[in-house]
Design a protein around this motif. Sequence first.
Motif, PDB file in Angstrom:
ATOM      1  N   VAL A  93      34.352  86.782 -62.185  1.00  0.00           N
ATOM      2  CA  VAL A  93      33.917  85.854 -63.224  1.00  0.00           C
ATOM      3  C   VAL A  93      32.431  86.040 -63.484  1.00  0.00           C
ATOM      4  CG1 VAL A  93      35.665  84.104 -62.679  1.00  0.00           C
ATOM      5  CG2 VAL A  93      33.418  84.009 -61.553  1.00  0.00           C
ATOM      6  N   GLN A  94      32.011  85.620 -64.664  1.00  0.00           N
ATOM      7  CA  GLN A  94      30.589  85.448 -64.899  1.00  0.00           C
ATOM      8  C   GLN A  94      30.335  83.966 -64.706  1.00  0.00           C
ATOM      9  OE1 GLN A  94      28.984  86.730 -68.657  1.00  0.00           O
ATOM     10  NE2 GLN A  94      26.946  86.006 -68.154  1.00  0.00           N
ATOM     11  N   SER A  95      29.423  83.675 -63.799  1.00  0.00           N
ATOM     12  CA  SER A  95      29.091  82.285 -63.503  1.00  0.00           C
ATOM     13  C   SER A  95      27.868  81.893 -64.321  1.00  0.00           C
ATOM     14  CB  SER A  95      28.805  82.146 -62.002  1.00  0.00           C
ATOM     15  OG  SER A  95      28.304  80.869 -61.703  1.00  0.00           O
ATOM     16  N   PHE A  96      27.913  80.703 -64.875  1.00  0.00           N
ATOM     17  CA  PHE A  96      26.805  80.180 -65.655  1.00  0.00           C
ATOM     18  C   PHE A  96      26.202  78.979 -64.939  1.00  0.00           C
ATOM     19  CE2 PHE A  96      29.634  82.259 -68.630  1.00  0.00           C
ATOM     20  CZ  PHE A  96      28.767  83.051 -69.366  1.00  0.00           C
ATOM     21  N   LYS A  97      25.063  79.213 -64.296  1.00  0.00           N
ATOM     22  CA  LYS A  97      24.302  78.153 -63.630  1.00  0.00           C
ATOM     23  C   LYS A  97      25.141  77.364 -62.631  1.00  0.00           C
ATOM     24  CE  LYS A  97      21.386  77.788 -67.672  1.00  0.00           C
ATOM     25  NZ  LYS A  97      20.761  76.949 -68.661  1.00  0.00           N
ATOM     26  N   TYR A  98      26.133  78.019 -62.034  1.00  0.00           N
ATOM     27  CA  TYR A  98      27.005  77.395 -61.038  1.00  0.00           C
ATOM     28  C   TYR A  98      27.801  76.216 -61.617  1.00  0.00           C
ATOM     29  CZ  TYR A  98      24.916  80.040 -57.196  1.00  0.00           C
ATOM     30  OH  TYR A  98      24.520  81.029 -56.348  1.00  0.00           O
ATOM     31  N   LYS A  99      27.927  76.173 -62.944  1.00  0.00           N
ATOM     32  CA  LYS A  99      28.633  75.053 -63.565  1.00  0.00           C
ATOM     33  C   LYS A  99      29.958  75.460 -64.188  1.00  0.00           C
ATOM     34  CE  LYS A  99      24.546  72.306 -64.442  1.00  0.00           C
ATOM     35  NZ  LYS A  99      23.654  71.730 -65.428  1.00  0.00           N
ATOM     36  N   LYS A 100      29.984  76.616 -64.840  1.00  0.00           N
ATOM     37  CA  LYS A 100      31.224  77.072 -65.452  1.00  0.00           C
ATOM     38  C   LYS A 100      31.341  78.577 -65.277  1.00  0.00           C
ATOM     39  CE  LYS A 100      29.365  77.482 -70.118  1.00  0.00           C
ATOM     40  NZ  LYS A 100      29.576  77.206 -71.521  1.00  0.00           N
ATOM     41  N   SER A 149      13.796  73.557 -53.863  1.00  0.00           N
ATOM     42  CA  SER A 149      15.049  72.926 -53.462  1.00  0.00           C
ATOM     43  C   SER A 149      16.143  73.967 -53.318  1.00  0.00           C
ATOM     44  CB  SER A 149      15.492  71.894 -54.503  1.00  0.00           C
ATOM     45  OG  SER A 149      14.529  70.886 -54.636  1.00  0.00           O
ATOM     46  N   HIS A 150      17.002  73.758 -52.323  1.00  0.00           N
ATOM     47  CA  HIS A 150      18.201  74.570 -52.109  1.00  0.00           C
ATOM     48  C   HIS A 150      19.336  73.837 -52.826  1.00  0.00           C
ATOM     49  CE1 HIS A 150      20.888  76.743 -48.903  1.00  0.00           C
ATOM     50  NE2 HIS A 150      21.377  76.849 -50.118  1.00  0.00           N
ATOM     51  N   TYR A 151      19.983  74.533 -53.754  1.00  0.00           N
ATOM     52  CA  TYR A 151      21.063  73.916 -54.521  1.00  0.00           C
ATOM     53  C   TYR A 151      22.371  74.050 -53.765  1.00  0.00           C
ATOM     54  CZ  TYR A 151      24.239  72.819 -58.347  1.00  0.00           C
ATOM     55  OH  TYR A 151      25.221  72.260 -59.126  1.00  0.00           O
ATOM     56  N   ASN A 152      22.977  72.920 -53.426  1.00  0.00           N
ATOM     57  CA  ASN A 152      24.289  72.897 -52.791  1.00  0.00           C
ATOM     58  C   ASN A 152      25.322  72.859 -53.914  1.00  0.00           C
ATOM     59  OD1 ASN A 152      26.745  72.114 -51.661  1.00  0.00           O
ATOM     60  ND2 ASN A 152      25.778  70.886 -50.077  1.00  0.00           N
ATOM     61  N   TYR A 153      25.902  74.019 -54.240  1.00  0.00           N
ATOM     62  CA  TYR A 153      26.807  74.106 -55.384  1.00  0.00           C
ATOM     63  C   TYR A 153      28.137  73.412 -55.141  1.00  0.00           C
ATOM     64  CZ  TYR A 153      29.014  78.071 -52.997  1.00  0.00           C
ATOM     65  OH  TYR A 153      29.651  78.872 -52.082  1.00  0.00           O
ATOM     66  N   LEU A 154      28.500  73.175 -53.886  1.00  0.00           N
ATOM     67  CA  LEU A 154      29.753  72.468 -53.609  1.00  0.00           C
ATOM     68  C   LEU A 154      29.625  70.971 -53.882  1.00  0.00           C
ATOM     69  CD1 LEU A 154      30.890  74.259 -50.336  1.00  0.00           C
ATOM     70  CD2 LEU A 154      31.695  74.644 -52.671  1.00  0.00           C
ATOM     71  N   GLU A 155      28.472  70.423 -53.559  1.00  0.00           N
ATOM     72  CA  GLU A 155      28.245  68.986 -53.764  1.00  0.00           C
ATOM     73  C   GLU A 155      27.433  68.708 -55.022  1.00  0.00           C
ATOM     74  OE1 GLU A 155      26.629  67.322 -50.169  1.00  0.00           O
ATOM     75  OE2 GLU A 155      28.272  68.113 -48.954  1.00  0.00           O
ATOM     76  N   LYS A 156      27.030  69.770 -55.729  1.00  0.00           N
ATOM     77  CA  LYS A 156      26.263  69.655 -56.971  1.00  0.00           C
ATOM     78  C   LYS A 156      25.001  68.824 -56.791  1.00  0.00           C
ATOM     79  CE  LYS A 156      29.621  71.539 -59.471  1.00  0.00           C
ATOM     80  NZ  LYS A 156      29.759  72.937 -59.262  1.00  0.00           N
ATOM     81  N   LYS A 157      24.257  69.140 -55.721  1.00  0.00           N
ATOM     82  CA  LYS A 157      23.001  68.426 -55.511  1.00  0.00           C
ATOM     83  C   LYS A 157      21.958  69.356 -54.912  1.00  0.00           C
ATOM     84  CE  LYS A 157      24.009  66.502 -50.944  1.00  0.00           C
ATOM     85  NZ  LYS A 157      24.144  65.280 -50.163  1.00  0.00           N
ATOM     86  N   LYS A 158      20.712  68.976 -55.116  1.00  0.00           N
ATOM     87  CA  LYS A 158      19.595  69.746 -54.590  1.00  0.00           C
ATOM     88  C   LYS A 158      19.075  69.088 -53.319  1.00  0.00           C
ATOM     89  CE  LYS A 158      17.490  69.691 -58.674  1.00  0.00           C
ATOM     90  NZ  LYS A 158      16.470  69.926 -59.702  1.00  0.00           N
ATOM     91  N   ILE A 159      18.722  69.942 -52.354  1.00  0.00           N
ATOM     92  CA  ILE A 159      18.192  69.484 -51.074  1.00  0.00           C
ATOM     93  C   ILE A 159      16.849  70.185 -50.880  1.00  0.00           C
ATOM     94  CG2 ILE A 159      18.581  69.415 -48.579  1.00  0.00           C
ATOM     95  CD1 ILE A 159      21.601  70.110 -49.445  1.00  0.00           C
TER      96      ILE A 159
END
Length: 194
Positions: free
Chosen positions: A18-25, A140-150
Motif C-alpha cells: 500500500v501507499q500510506s498517507f500520513k499513517y491515516k489512510k 514527539s514519537h507518533y504511536n500510529y496504533l493509538e493515534k497519539k503523540k508521545i
Amino acid sequence: MLKKRIIGVIPIYNNQVVQSFKYKKTLPLGNPKIFVENLDRWCVDEIVVIDFSASKNNNGPNFELIQELGKIIKNTPTAYGGGIRNSDDAVKIINLGFERIVIDNLYLKKPDNIIKISENIGSQAIILSLPLDINNKNISHYNYLEKKKIKLDLNKLNHFKKFFSEIMIIDYKNEGSDGKFNQKLLNKFLEFTK
C-alpha cells in the motif's frame, strides 16, 4: 557525515503493498512478491518490509508471507517489521531469510523485550523505527496504533541504544505526501540526541 543509501520500503496492509498517507489512510498498490522481486533486481542497498496490519491486528508477524518473500530475495539485505512480539518471533524471521528486523510498537509497549531479542540475534540486526513530529522545541514519537503523540524520551532512547544498530526516522506528517522530509526534524533529532 551521514551516509546515504537507497532503501526500498514496502508498506504492507492485509497482504497487499500500500501507499500510506500520513499513517491515516492507504491506497492498495499490489502484490508484495512483485515489489520485493523488482527492488532486489534493481540492486537497492536494502529492502525494508513493514506489515502495518500485523501490529494493528495484534496477530504477530505474518510468517507465511515472510517465508514467501525470503525465498524471492537473492541479492539484497532485507529487514522485516510488523507484529514482532518477542525473541522467538525475531529469530524465526531471521531464519526465514531476513537479515534484520524493524521495531516500533514493541519499543513503545514492551521495550525490555528488545534486550532479549538483541541477545539472540545481535544488536546489529535491529532497526528502531521512529515516526516523529516536531513542535516548537519538542520531538514527539507518533504511536500510529493509538493515534497519539508521545514526547520522545531521551533517557529511554539512551538506555536502549546499545540494543539496536540504526534508527529509521519517519516524518509521519509528510509520509506518503507530495511534501518532502522535514529537514528541521532531522536536525532537531540530531541536536536532541547529542
